[in-house]
Design a protein around this motif. Structure first.
Motif, short mmCIF file in Angstrom:
data_model
loop_
_atom_site.label_atom_id
_atom_site.label_comp_id
_atom_site.label_asym_id
_atom_site.label_seq_id
_atom_site.Cartn_x
_atom_site.Cartn_y
_atom_site.Cartn_z
N UNK A 137 -43.56 -22.16 107.71
CA UNK A 137 -44.02 -21.07 106.85
C UNK A 137 -44.84 -21.60 105.67
N UNK A 138 -44.68 -22.88 105.38
CA UNK A 138 -45.41 -23.48 104.25
C UNK A 138 -46.05 -24.81 104.68
N UNK A 157 -46.92 -20.51 91.81
CA UNK A 157 -47.96 -19.73 91.14
C UNK A 157 -49.09 -19.39 92.13
N UNK A 158 -49.47 -20.40 92.91
CA UNK A 158 -50.58 -20.23 93.85
C UNK A 158 -50.26 -19.17 94.91
N UNK A 159 -49.02 -19.20 95.41
CA UNK A 159 -48.64 -18.30 96.50
C UNK A 159 -47.92 -17.05 95.99
N UNK A 160 -48.05 -16.81 94.69
CA UNK A 160 -47.30 -15.70 94.07
C UNK A 160 -47.58 -14.34 94.67
N UNK A 161 -48.80 -14.14 95.18
CA UNK A 161 -49.15 -12.82 95.71
C UNK A 161 -48.91 -12.73 97.21
N UNK A 162 -48.39 -13.78 97.82
CA UNK A 162 -48.16 -13.75 99.27
C UNK A 162 -46.70 -13.35 99.56
N UNK A 163 -46.45 -12.89 100.78
CA UNK A 163 -45.09 -12.38 101.06
C UNK A 163 -44.08 -13.46 101.43
N UNK A 164 -44.24 -14.68 100.95
CA UNK A 164 -43.26 -15.71 101.29
C UNK A 164 -42.00 -15.51 100.43
N UNK A 165 -40.83 -15.40 101.05
CA UNK A 165 -39.61 -15.11 100.27
C UNK A 165 -39.29 -16.25 99.30
N UNK A 166 -38.69 -15.89 98.16
CA UNK A 166 -38.38 -16.89 97.12
C UNK A 166 -37.46 -17.99 97.67
N UNK A 226 -43.20 -15.81 90.54
CA UNK A 226 -43.96 -15.28 89.41
C UNK A 226 -43.81 -13.76 89.35
N UNK A 227 -43.88 -13.24 88.17
CA UNK A 227 -43.76 -11.80 88.03
C UNK A 227 -42.35 -11.35 87.81
N UNK A 228 -41.39 -12.30 87.89
CA UNK A 228 -40.01 -11.94 87.63
C UNK A 228 -39.58 -12.65 86.37
#
Lengths: 325, 242
Positions: A182-183, A252-261, A321-323
């Motif tokens: 996935x990464x 930060x780079x993948x913050x907008x992608x749907x990869x789970x935390x 990010x965003x949390x």
């Protein structure tokens, strides 16, 4: 104010001050660990001879302070010459002079804190008369290592080279299954970043200097064991720190992608955990060669925890990010 | 019909600095929306908030019916956010960046459509080079490709034409217009290039001091285009109170 003539240094200091006491303490943790490592040497039977213990402490202080100073100074010079203020008409000697002054200031602080630490530890020691020699050797090592690093960092071309160091060298044995599907390439990113850090600190050339602190006439197995222990610890410190930085950047780079935390955390932990496993294996082999026994291994594990626990915890605690934390 | 994006009462701040002060926004499928406004008005923050990259003090974002806080993975699967060129990993090659994003989006490989767009933007020849060696334009193209990867229903673009050569910029604009017209995708574009807005957008929104203050629909934009003495630039200046 003198710092106004070197805006990037001024900005670095302001950022450090605003980051608070924890950040300031963090900048001194490396040298303090170095001083503690000198004390740890005494746990290795090979150094139960006082003369060799003192020499090895000096060499360790020299190697460590060289790596730390060169890495930090080069990074600061790169920021000054190629960063946001790179096009300003700032005279390079002024920036370099201020950075050298700061380096020496930090060196004095390290020497003082190291001397206090060792003096405190030596009060219950049976050979207090050796304290002066020990301190002198360690402080001398710190001084020489830092000064050599300053000269190297200021050498023409060193900063430019470090700016463009690619760090891309494919591993000897490609292990694609280590990548999280996935990464993909996150592991490569961490590995290359670790390599760049390793090189900017001095790389494998330091091994030669470590050998200088090995007692004369020591058996070849002892020498190999000692080198393995030192290398494993240094590499682990570099890898975990590099992985922490990359994990943060990747988050930060993948913050907008749907990869789970959780997946992000596990993916970011793969390489540092592999490095930890590899380093522990190397260290265990080193202890075996040194015939050090369980105590030596425990001492190494404590040292490994001291250099890698914080970066690993930072990766685990990474918030998407965003949390809000 | 359910809106593709539904943002209600968005408030965000950096420390004590309030940047978004109650933004409400709905976007339907197949819309090309331009977000315009002076520097510091909150355009980038609004895009990042919609992408879930800025914590909200108040408000709610739903993308394709999925709440960004409750089911972030489902919501984020429906957006593509072009990457800031400065944030690209210098130690990876362009192709490795694409593979990383493809994996993060749950795709088995880099989609052929993305590689085709890379070819159109003349990026193919440098895809195996490290990002550290890229020019600003190349980084911008790669950032855009990463956002478009997998062609999610909603594209968020922040000044994507910065640094692009005119030929690539034209090709990219035409590609976006085709995605909106043919694939029913939606675009939310933050830009200062008002000529692009006039020509391609179906709606333009003016963000001022963290609030949406004015909107131009497709008819109003067509009116501005048709009137030789008027332009969106003038209309925006008037709306800003200049």
């Amino acid at each position: 104010m003198i710092f106004a003539s070197a805006p990037s240094v001024h900005a670095d200091l302001l950022a450090l001050r605003r980051a608070g006491w924890v950040a300031i303490a963090r900048t001194f943790i490396g040298p303090v660990l170095l001083v503690l490592a000198c004390g740890v040497l005494a746990a290795i039977p090979l150094y139960w001879d006082l003369g060799w213990l003192v020499l090895a402490s000096a060499v360790l202080a020299l190697v460590g302070s060289h790596a730390l100073t060169r890495h930090r100074l080069t990074a600061a010079l790169v920021r000054a010459r190629f960063g946001w203020c790179g096009a300003l008409p700032v005279r390079t000697p002024i920036t370099s002079g201020i950075l050298i002054a700061l380096t020496l200031g930090s060196l004095i602080a390290t020497v003082l804190s190291g001397s206090l630490l060792l003096a405190g530890a030596a009060i219950p020691a049976p050979r207090r008369d050796a304290l002066a020699f020990g301190l002198l050797a360690m402080d001398g090592g710190l001084l020489v290592g830092s000064l050599v690093a300053v000269v190297q960092a200021l050498r023409k071309g060193d900063v430019a080279r470090s700016r463009h160091v690619d760090g891309i060298r494919e591993p000897l044995f490609a292990l694609p299954w280590l990548n999280d599907p996935r990464l993909p390439h996150l592991l490569d990113w961490q590995r290359r970043s670790a390599l760049v850090r390793w090189r900017s600190g001095g790389g494998f050339a330091l091994v030669g200097v470590v050998l200088a602190g090995v007692p004369m006439g020591a058996a070849i197995f002892d020498v190999a064991g000692l080198v393995l222990l030192a290398l494993a610890l240094a590499w682990l410190a570099v890898v975990t720190k590099a992985c922490m930085t990359v994990a943060n950047d990747a988050r930060e780079l993948l913050g907008a992608t749907p990869v789970p935390a959780g997946r992000m955390r596990r993916g970011s932990l793969r390489y540092p955990l592999i490095a930890l496993l590899g380093a522990t294996f190397l260290a265990a082999f080193g202890v075996l060669l040194l015939r050090g026994g369980l105590v030596s291994m425990v001492v190494w594990v404590v040292c490994a925890a001291a250099v890698s626990l914080r970066p690993l915890l930072r990766i685990i605690k990474t918030m998407p990010p965003g949390r809000s934390p | 019909m359910t809106a593709l994006l539904s943002a209600a009462g968005l408030h965000a701040a950096y420390g004590d600095e309030r940047v978004l002060k109650g933004v409400d926004l709905e976007i339907a499928h197949g819309e090309f929306i331009a977000l315009i406004g002076p520097n510091g008005s909150g355009k980038t923050t609004l895009l990042r908030a919609i992408a879930g990259m800025v914590p909200l003090d108040k408000g709610r974002v739903c993308i394709g019916g999925s709440d960004l806080v409750v089911v972030p993975q489902m919501a984020k699967a429906k957006i593509g956010f072009a990457v800031d060129p400065a944030a690209l990993p210098a130690l990876l090659t362009g192709r490795e960046c694409l593979a990383l994003f493809a994996g993060a989006r749950g795709l088995p490989a880099i989609p052929p459509a993305t590689l085709a767009l890379g070819e159109t933007l003349s990026l193919t020849s440098v895809l195996d080079r490290r990002v550290v060696s890229y020019s600003l334009g190349m980084r911008q193209k790669l950032g855009v490709l990463l956002g478009l990867l997998g062609e999610p229903p909603l594209l968020l673009l922040d000044e994507p034409f910065n640094g692009l050569d005119p030929r690539s910029a034209l090709a990219f604009k035409q590609h976006l217009a085709a995605l909106v017209a043919d694939a029913n995708m939606s675009v939310l574009l933050a830009t200062h290039s008002l000529d692009v807005v006039e020509r391609y957008a179906t709606r333009a929104l003016l963000l001022l001091e963290g609030c949406l203050r004015h909107a131009w629909d497709a008819n109003a934009l067509a009116g501005l285009r048709a009137h030789p003495g008027r332009s969106l630039e003038m209309a925006m200046a008037e709306a800003c109170g200049d």
